[in-house]
Design a protein around this motif. Structure first.
Motif, PDB file in Angstrom:
ATOM      1  N   THR A 155      -8.427  -5.525  -7.850  1.00 61.92           N
ATOM      2  CA  THR A 155      -8.028  -6.117  -6.573  1.00 61.92           C
ATOM      3  C   THR A 155      -7.440  -7.505  -6.776  1.00 61.92           C
ATOM      4  OG1 THR A 155      -9.752  -4.879  -5.405  1.00 61.92           O
ATOM      5  CG2 THR A 155      -8.853  -6.828  -4.301  1.00 61.92           C
ATOM      6  N   THR A 193      -8.145   1.688  -7.194  1.00 60.05           N
ATOM      7  CA  THR A 193      -9.595   1.542  -7.328  1.00 60.05           C
ATOM      8  C   THR A 193     -10.256   2.902  -7.156  1.00 60.05           C
ATOM      9  OG1 THR A 193      -9.827   1.060  -4.944  1.00 60.05           O
ATOM     10  CG2 THR A 193      -9.569  -0.821  -6.439  1.00 60.05           C
ATOM     11  N   ALA A 199      -3.966  -7.261  -8.275  1.00 62.80           N
ATOM     12  CA  ALA A 199      -2.980  -6.814  -7.285  1.00 62.80           C
ATOM     13  C   ALA A 199      -2.564  -7.962  -6.373  1.00 62.80           C
ATOM     14  CB  ALA A 199      -3.560  -5.667  -6.461  1.00 62.80           C
ATOM     15  N   CYS A 252      -1.865  -0.481  -8.493  1.00 62.05           N
ATOM     16  CA  CYS A 252      -3.273  -0.801  -8.735  1.00 62.05           C
ATOM     17  C   CYS A 252      -4.133   0.172  -7.930  1.00 62.05           C
ATOM     18  CB  CYS A 252      -3.580  -2.237  -8.327  1.00 62.05           C
ATOM     19  SG  CYS A 252      -2.646  -3.476  -9.268  1.00 62.05           S
ATOM     20  N   LEU A 272      -1.800  -1.746  -3.888  1.00 65.74           N
ATOM     21  CA  LEU A 272      -3.249  -1.609  -4.061  1.00 65.74           C
ATOM     22  C   LEU A 272      -3.736  -0.515  -3.131  1.00 65.74           C
ATOM     23  CD1 LEU A 272      -5.975  -2.571  -5.222  1.00 65.74           C
ATOM     24  CD2 LEU A 272      -6.092  -4.216  -3.322  1.00 65.74           C
ATOM     25  N   SER A 278       0.850  -1.188   0.000  1.00 64.26           N
ATOM     26  CA  SER A 278       0.000   0.000   0.000  1.00 64.26           C
ATOM     27  C   SER A 278       0.886   1.238   0.000  1.00 64.26           C
ATOM     28  CB  SER A 278      -0.912   0.027   1.225  1.00 64.26           C
ATOM     29  OG  SER A 278      -1.583   1.282   1.311  1.00 64.26           O
TER      30      SER A 278
END
Length: 374
Positions: free
Chosen positions: A259, A301, A262, A299, A270, A22
């Motif tokens: 997701t 979202t 990732a 990645c 992610l 992250s």
């Protein structure tokens, strides 16, 4: 959580995680000596050379740029690398690169590559760095943001001392965003020119027009004109090569696809896009490169329009660092060409935003395989 910049050196093997990385969990510390050591062409342009630049046959200015810059590099051969206290003999007076010089030139001491995004300016600038006949320690390459960050880390006088012994300073994405930067960079480059450092820079804005539409440029006309005097401008025309003849970028994927990709990709990060934008406000832009250390794919979202200009400018810097490091970006939500609102795309920073869209789109194309292999 504090994550050292030594978390994982760029290009080193990543350690498999139980869950995706992250970016929001990282707050890297970047020591000043790393800022200096990393003033070399980034990984994407590590192999850039003049003979690997492919000019558009419909744009003769691109072929001319290769010729001029090749002569520029050759003209730096044998220049005094500093320490003598005198000016160096640089490219025989700026009117004709590469001619033998009997005395140091009194005119512009550098070349300024101007053109739209995607015409290969960074490739040419990196090629110049590689072609200049000097040890890597005697030439420096960095973005405008990285240069101002170096001054912030070392202090003005130490930055002058550090760079004065260089034969060449290459500055990519040269843009002045506020009056303070105008005065700072004008003073820094003036000191370096006096020390005999050759300059090369890229931008989407001619040096005499830097700052237009961003702040009261008229109030700083003397400083801006001083910057312009250091350079001979070289215009490069053409279309964005990143998308020339290529298929359209992939449409955004579903959250579940991003997701899953990732989780299946070693070294992938992610993050939810809104949370990442908030996190970028807590990390200085000089650390955005370190923020991506060891990350093999980003990645995201819930990509949505950027809410304000300060956030948008931080995202531009992150996009540049990801592009430099060739990190693919897989995303859900809105496509990248909808990141910046109409007002932003018509404002003073519009060229930065268009560059970010172009680069993120290219990285999205690179990320297609993450879903297809899943």
């Amino acid at each position: 959580m504090i994550v050292s910049s030594s978390f994982s050196a760029p290009g080193s093997p990543s350690i498999p995680d139980a869950a995706p990385l992250s970016l929001c969990a990282r707050e890297p510390h970047v020591p000043a000596d790393r800022l200096v050591a990393e003033m070399v062409p980034p990984p994407r342009f590590g192999g850039a050379r003049f003979d690997t630049y492919i000019p558009d046959p419909d744009q003769p200015s691109q072929t001319e740029a290769v010729r001029v810059l090749s002569a520029f590099a050759a003209g730096l051969d044998g220049a005094d690398a500093g320490g003598t206290g005198g000016r160096r003999k640089l490219f025989g007076g700026f009117g004709g690169f590469g001619k033998a010089a009997k005395k140091a030139p009194s005119g512009p001491r550098g070349v300024y590559l101007d053109g739209g995004y995607g015409v290969g300016k960074t490739h040419l600038l990196a090629s110049l760095w590689h072609a200049t006949p000097a040890e890597p320690a005697l030439k420096a390459f960095g973005t405008f943001v990285e240069l101002t960050n170096l001054v912030g880390a070392l202090g003005f006088q130490q930055t002058v001392a550090t760079l004065s012994g260089h034969r060449l300073l290459c500055i990519d994405e040269f843009e002045l965003d506020d009056p303070g930067d105008t005065v700072l960079v004008s003073s820094l480059l003036g000191k370096l020119v006096d020390a005999g450092v050759a300059l090369a820079a890229t931008s989407n804005t001619l040096p005499g027009r830097l700052g237009e539409g961003r702040f009261a440029a008229a109030d700083f006309l003397r400083e801006i004109q001083g910057l312009s005097a250091h350079f001979r401008a070289l215009r490069i025309d053409g279309e964005d090569y990143r998308h020339r003849g290529l298929p359209e970028a992939p449409a955004p994927y579903a959250d579940e696809q991003v997701t899953k990709a990732a989780q299946a990709t070693e070294g992938a990060s992610l993050d939810a896009f809104p949370q990442l934008l908030e996190h970028l406000a807590r990390v200085h832009p000089s650390r955005y490169g370190a923020l991506t250390d060891g990350v093999r794919a980003v990645c995201l979202t819930d990509v949505r329009p950027v809410p304000d200009q300060s956030t948008a400018l931080r995202l531009v810097v992150l996009a540049d660092r990801l592009y430099d490091r060739e990190v693919p970006v897989l995303a859900s939500g809105l496509p990248f060409d909808q990141l910046f609102g109409e007002e932003m795309l018509k404002g003073g920073y519009r060229k930065k935003y268009f560059r970010a869209i172009s680069r993120l789109t290219a990285l999205a194309r690179d990320a297609k395989g993450l879903v297809e292999q899943d």
